[in-house]
Write a protein that holds these residues in place. Structure first.
Motif, mmCIF file in Angstrom:
data_model
loop_
_atom_site.group_PDB
_atom_site.id
_atom_site.type_symbol
_atom_site.label_atom_id
_atom_site.label_comp_id
_atom_site.label_asym_id
_atom_site.label_seq_id
_atom_site.Cartn_x
_atom_site.Cartn_y
_atom_site.Cartn_z
ATOM 1 N N SER A 168 -29.554 -126.189 3.406
ATOM 2 C CA SER A 168 -30.018 -127.261 4.301
ATOM 3 C C SER A 168 -29.481 -127.002 5.706
ATOM 4 N N PHE B 237 -34.159 -126.123 9.949
ATOM 5 C CA PHE B 237 -35.371 -126.886 9.637
ATOM 6 C C PHE B 237 -36.385 -126.054 8.857
ATOM 7 N N SER B 238 -35.887 -125.375 7.829
ATOM 8 C CA SER B 238 -36.760 -124.642 6.899
ATOM 9 C C SER B 238 -36.021 -124.531 5.590
ATOM 10 N N TRP B 239 -35.912 -125.631 4.882
ATOM 11 C CA TRP B 239 -35.153 -125.723 3.662
ATOM 12 C C TRP B 239 -35.732 -124.776 2.609
ATOM 13 N N PHE C 240 -35.228 -123.021 -1.379
ATOM 14 C CA PHE C 240 -34.602 -123.049 -2.686
ATOM 15 C C PHE C 240 -34.441 -121.634 -3.236
#
Lengths: 106, 120
Positions: free
Chosen positions: A91, A94-96, A98
């Protein structure tokens, strides 16, 4: 974009085992690394934030740590309810993103 | 207690449109940033879009930029995702999730998801 490489993609373990899942970021993300647990057909649940902060209500057998851009989720003694898929997520910007997920199976 | 309830999913043809909603309760919606995250069948989690608490800033994954629009109504405590020009690869369960308005905040609560199927 920051890439998150999670390993292994799956593992087999027994109740009582110590389990370790790792996640490597492609660049520095400070401590902005979170871990989620997802069981089949359910929404993900936040376990650990900021690399090592255990969420309220999460058992203390779960822990997180950081070494540079390498992050680790450890389950100290695997319980039957811990069989699930685990995801890391950064996090930091501004480009989370996974990780690919680790399925923990019996 | 915190609740996020998604709705609006269904079956749509390629090239079609759909609007998802996420009804929020149990927390101060207008103080929370909100995300959409999706999960294709049997696959991992993919972040889709984010909107600041006041709607001032929006961010999108490259895979949906120009086709999807995130918005919110703080009077109705509802988050939206307008999805246009849908493709087969957009088939997924779509989750909404809340974050605190602080840098690096994790996704601390998720809805149960709504399934979108793009198929002819």
């Amino acid at each position: 974009d920051i890439q998150m490489t999670q390993s292994p993609s799956s593992l087999s373990a027994s109740v009582g085992d110590r389990v370790t899942i790792t996640c490597r970021a492609s660049q520095s993300i400070n401590n902005y690394l979170n871990w989620y647990q997802q069981k089949p057909g359910k929404a993900p649940k936040l376990l650990i934030s900021a690399a090592s902060s255990l969420q309220s209500g999460v058992p203390s057998r779960f822990s997180g740590s950081r070494s540079g851009t390498d992050f680790t989720l450890t389950i100290s003694s695997l319980q039957p309810e811990d069989f699930a898929t685990y995801y890391c997520q950064h996090s930091y910007s501004f480009s989370w993103t996974f990780g690919q997920g680790t399925k923990v199976e019996i | 207690q915190v609740q996020l309830v998604e709705s609006g999913g269904g079956v749509v043809q390629p090239g079609g449109s759909l609007r998802l909603s996420c009804a929020a309760s149990g927390f101060t919606f207008s103080s929370s940033g909100m995300h959409w995250v999706r999960q294709a069948p049997g696959k991992g989690l993919e972040w889709v879009a984010f909107i600041r608490n006041d709607g001032s800033n929006k961010y999108y994954a490259d895979s949906v930029k120009g086709r999807f629009t995130i918005s919110r109504d703080n009077f109705k405590n509802t988050l939206y995702l307008q999805m246009n020009s849908l493709r087969a690869e957009d088939t997924a369960v779509y989750y909404c999730a809340k974050v605190r308005e602080v840098p690096g905040s994790p996704f601390d609560f998720w809805g149960q998801g709504t399934l979108v199927t793009v198929s002819s």
